[in-house]
Design a protein around this motif. Structure first.
Motif, PDB file in Angstrom:
ATOM      1  N   LYS A   4       2.187   5.533   7.169  1.00 27.36           N
ATOM      2  CA  LYS A   4       1.168   4.898   6.329  1.00 27.36           C
ATOM      3  C   LYS A   4       1.570   4.927   4.857  1.00 27.36           C
ATOM      4  O   LYS A   4       2.073   5.932   4.377  1.00 27.36           O
ATOM      5  CB  LYS A   4      -0.141   5.668   6.458  1.00 27.36           C
ATOM      6  N   LYS A   5       1.310   3.830   4.183  1.00 23.83           N
ATOM      7  CA  LYS A   5       1.578   3.805   2.741  1.00 23.83           C
ATOM      8  C   LYS A   5       0.474   4.541   2.014  1.00 23.83           C
ATOM      9  O   LYS A   5      -0.704   4.327   2.294  1.00 23.83           O
ATOM     10  CB  LYS A   5       1.614   2.363   2.244  1.00 23.83           C
ATOM     11  N   ARG A   6       0.853   5.404   1.112  1.00 21.00           N
ATOM     12  CA  ARG A   6      -0.156   6.085   0.297  1.00 21.00           C
ATOM     13  C   ARG A   6      -0.317   5.377  -1.041  1.00 21.00           C
ATOM     14  O   ARG A   6      -1.410   4.990  -1.411  1.00 21.00           O
ATOM     15  CB  ARG A   6       0.253   7.544   0.046  1.00 21.00           C
ATOM     16  N   GLU A  59       1.600   2.588  -3.909  1.00 17.92           N
ATOM     17  CA  GLU A  59       2.639   1.615  -4.238  1.00 17.92           C
ATOM     18  C   GLU A  59       2.501   1.195  -5.693  1.00 17.92           C
ATOM     19  O   GLU A  59       1.404   0.844  -6.134  1.00 17.92           O
ATOM     20  CB  GLU A  59       2.470   0.353  -3.383  1.00 17.92           C
ATOM     21  N   ASN A  90       7.313   3.329  -3.917  1.00 14.65           N
ATOM     22  CA  ASN A  90       6.388   3.483  -2.783  1.00 14.65           C
ATOM     23  C   ASN A  90       6.415   4.915  -2.306  1.00 14.65           C
ATOM     24  O   ASN A  90       7.490   5.483  -2.164  1.00 14.65           O
ATOM     25  CB  ASN A  90       6.849   2.641  -1.587  1.00 14.65           C
ATOM     26  N   THR A 146       4.909   7.236   0.930  1.00 12.90           N
ATOM     27  CA  THR A 146       4.204   7.159   2.208  1.00 12.90           C
ATOM     28  C   THR A 146       3.633   8.518   2.581  1.00 12.90           C
ATOM     29  O   THR A 146       3.910   9.520   1.922  1.00 12.90           O
ATOM     30  CB  THR A 146       5.141   6.667   3.331  1.00 12.90           C
ATOM     31  N   GLU A 147       2.847   8.555   3.653  1.00 12.69           N
ATOM     32  CA  GLU A 147       2.178   9.804   4.045  1.00 12.69           C
ATOM     33  C   GLU A 147       3.215  10.882   4.362  1.00 12.69           C
ATOM     34  O   GLU A 147       4.287  10.600   4.892  1.00 12.69           O
ATOM     35  CB  GLU A 147       1.255   9.576   5.241  1.00 12.69           C
TER      36      GLU A 147
END
Ligand SMILES: Nc1ncnc2c1ncn2[C@@H]1O[C@H](COP(=O)(O)OP(=O)(O)OP(=O)(O)O)[C@@H](O)[C@H]1O
Ligand SMILES: [Mg+2]
Length: 224
Positions: free
Chosen positions: A2-4, A6, A30, A32-33
């Protein structure tokens, strides 16, 4: 993954009277989790500015920031405040512990803003104090703790409400190398166990080594 968060073409320019200071120049990034990222760069390169933007406590001059795929707008301050409270934990360089509260109360503090009962809070706070290895010091005030112990209280406090992202600005500053490495190892362990994204700044090459990913910044620009 999942993207946290950006960053798209992010610039931050401070103005001091008529002088403009470009602190961040066109940053694309970016996270991510579950990532464990070091932001590395010399003094004045823009690390704190970058962390403040990631933590949504400051606003970019231009560009777009997305948090969990939603574009952040800076006109609804109370919405932003709630988002920060629910999803982000901070460990400030000076720890920002509240001097009149003991270790337990400092860690409990973020939970007072939630709907948790006193009993649930006690359980969660003790769990966190135990996790960072200072449960036996729960009644100590910050001034009765060493620098490394205070840092542990600050970590417990940043994690107690189970945020998605934890930010630490120079968490190893003012600590000897061994204590700093222990603290970072502890952050790495919590990062794995709780799947939190950890982002910390440092200019110490020994500390950078502990990170799984390094983002280098020079003069406001990311470098590879
Ligand atoms: N509030 C401010 N007003 C004006 N200029 C600022 C402000 N905050 C930071 N700056 C400038 O922006 C640049 C980046 O500063 P920043 O604090 O992000 O650097 P840093 O990498 O965290 O440095 P350090 O390692 O010394 O903490 C510097 O040139 C600094 O002087
Ligand atoms: Mg800084």
């Amino acid at each position: 993954m999942k993207k946290r968060i950006e960053f798209e073409n992010i610039c931050k320019t401070y103005s001091l009277g008529k002088v403009l200071i470009p602190a961040l120049k066109n940053i694309n990034l970016n996270i991510t989790e579950g990532e464990f990222v070091a932001i590395s760069g010399p003094s004045g390169s823009g690390k704190t500015t970058l962390l403040n933007l990631i933590g949504l406590i400051d606003k970019p001059t231009s560009g777009t920031i997305r948090f969990e795929e939603n574009v952040i707008t800076y006109n609804g301050q109370s919405k932003l405040h709630r988002l920060r409270q629910a999803k982000i934990g901070f460990i400030f360089q000076s720890f920002n512990l509240i001097p009149v509260l003991n270790a337990f109360e400092n860690v409990e503090y973020p939970l007072l803003l939630t709907k948790m009962s006193a009993q649930q809070r006690k359980k969660r706070v003790e769990e966190m104090l135990d996790e960072v290895g200072i449960l036996s010091m729960r009644t100590h005030k910050p001034r009765e703790l060493s620098g490394g112990q205070r840092q542990r209280v600050a970590i417990a406090r940043a994690l107690v409400h189970q945020p998605k992202i934890v930010l630490a600005d120079e968490p190893s500053a003012n600590l000897d190398l061994q204590t700093a490495q222990d603290i970072l190892q502890l952050m790495a362990k919590l990062n794995q166990e709780e799947n939190v994204s950890f982002i910390f700044s440092t200019h110490d090459p020994q500390i950078v080594k502990i990170a799984k990913r390094v983002v280098s910044i020079r003069d406001g620009k990311l470098v590879n």
